[in-house]
Design a protein around this motif. Structure first.
Motif, PDB file in Angstrom:
ATOM      1  N   VAL A 313       0.817  -1.220   0.000  1.00 31.40           N
ATOM      2  CA  VAL A 313       0.000   0.000   0.000  1.00 31.40           C
ATOM      3  C   VAL A 313       0.848   1.266   0.000  1.00 31.40           C
ATOM      4  N   GLU A 323      -6.132   2.671   1.455  1.00 37.18           N
ATOM      5  CA  GLU A 323      -5.841   2.581   2.885  1.00 37.18           C
ATOM      6  C   GLU A 323      -6.518   3.725   3.641  1.00 37.18           C
ATOM      7  N   SER A 329      -4.577  -4.174   4.089  1.00 35.84           N
ATOM      8  CA  SER A 329      -3.799  -4.939   3.127  1.00 35.84           C
ATOM      9  C   SER A 329      -4.116  -6.425   3.209  1.00 35.84           C
TER      10      SER A 329
END
Length: 382
Positions: A313, A323, A329
């Motif tokens: 990310v 995010e 993730s």
């Protein structure tokens, strides 16, 4: 000649391995049993093997089955729980377990069983075939016999998927071919074992047995697992977990809102199969739709549709936007493992925050994450 023996339980759920006719359809378990008895080394309750080290391996087996064997495309999370319960109920009586399953959704089932069978200390080997056992040129017999031998002798305390020549960690496997005998692969983790003339287990890759206090070897822990299976089964009708494959030009905000609003029961989990290292369109409307979903309690996993590799990310702004919208993730989990894991954790009744934390921890060897492995994790309060 020395002799060894083992007791294993074989569960036939359906799939190509037990199909026949035109078009192919699952045969009943009684017919599969009669067919097995015509195969080399088999009788009604025993498989006898003669490995090259001058010993006889006698595998005593019981063949059980779903009331109605099904094509795996009809498999549901309720069936995952049913399989897990069949194994749990017989856990103390057998040295290992084999599940015969269709290939289409096998990777989902093996992933789910890895999570459902917490504290597993015996082999559970799932296998099937690309060609039915009833046909002459088939991969079914080799897959079945090797799976039975692995269940009887390997001691691998995991759910594994055996196909062709490789035993894969169940929550790492993915179907990669509809026509090749090597129909599965494990893109982000090496095989646990390979089967040539001999079967070679890569001990360094196999997970350690669980600590005794959280091992299914203990009746008390099996009772806890049984209670969790019951809770998950009761929870399944109350929530949905979706998977969304992103593609160029997708009307992303509309897609998210339609999926969430039109799905019953309510959506509690969403796996995004994003681009590359977890990238997605950075349009404000898309990110706002995700943010609203997250605020409604949906756990959003940023995964990748790329076969090999991991989400990062921090690499691109288009991933960091996810995010900031609340997505977590998925690291290098397969989409199948991510979805099965979400079903498992949400089925336990955990909060959104608890699920998000545990989704990013390595519970069964399903991912590599900076947080490191979590062995023997017990949900004592659920």
């Amino acid at each position: 000649m020395s002799k060894t023996s083992a007791q294993i339980y074989v569960l036939y759920t359906g799939g190509t391995i037990g199909m026949d006719g035109r078009p192919l359809a699952p045969m009943p378990a009684s017919r599969l049993q009669r067919l097995l008895e015509t195969m080399p080394g088999f009788d009604s309750s025993t498989l006898t093997l003669h490995p090259l080290d001058d010993r006889e391996l006698r595998i005593n087996y019981v063949l059980d089955a779903f009331d109605e064997p099904i094509d795996s495309s009809a498999m549901t999370p309720n069936d995952w729980v049913m399989i897990a319960r069949r194994i749990l109920d017989r856990y103390a009586d057998y040295d290992g377990f084999v599940v015969l399953h269709g290939t289409d959704t096998m990777a989902w089932t093996t992933s789910a069983l890895a999570f459902l069978l917490e504290g597993l200390a015996k082999p559970v080997i799932v296998t099937g075939s690309q060609v039915p056992l009833a046909q002459t040129r088939t991969d079914a017999l080799r897959n079945l016999v090797t799976a039975m031998q692995l269940a009887a002798t390997s001691g691998v305390p995991e759910v594994g998927l055996f196909f062709d020549v490789a035993l894969y960690r169940g929550c790492r496997a993915a179907k990669v071919s509809t026509s090749a005998f090597e129909g599965f692969a494990s893109p982000n983790y090496p095989p646990l074992a390979t089967a040539g003339i001999t079967i070679d287990v890569s001990e360094s890759l196999v997970r350690l047995p669980p600590p005794i206090e959280s091992s299914m070897q203990r009746p008390e822990h099996r009772a806890r697992v049984a209670a969790r299976l019951e809770a998950i089964e009761q929870a399944l009708p109350r929530f949905s977990v979706l998977s969304l494959v992103l593609y160029p030009g997708i009307q992303t905000s509309n897609a998210i809102e339609v999926l969430l609003d039109a799905t019953e029961p309510p959506v509690r989990g969403l796996v995004l199969q994003a681009f590359g290292e977890g990238n997605a369109p950075s349009t404000p409307s898309f990110l706002e739709a995700l943010r609203r979903a997250h605020d409604r309690g949906v756990v959003i996993v940023d995964g990748t549709q790329v076969v090999q590799g991991s989400v990062n990310v921090d690499a691109y702004q288009s991933a960091s936007g996810l995010e900031q919208a609340g997505a977590i993730s998925g690291y290098d989990m397969t989409p199948e493992a991510a979805q099965a894991k979400l079903v498992y954790l949400l089925g336990l009744g955990l909060s959104q925050q608890e699920v998000e934390v545990l989704m990013q921890r390595n519970l069964r060897g399903e991912l590599r994450a900076e947080s490191g492995p979590t062995r023997g994790l017990v949900f004592a309060e659920h």
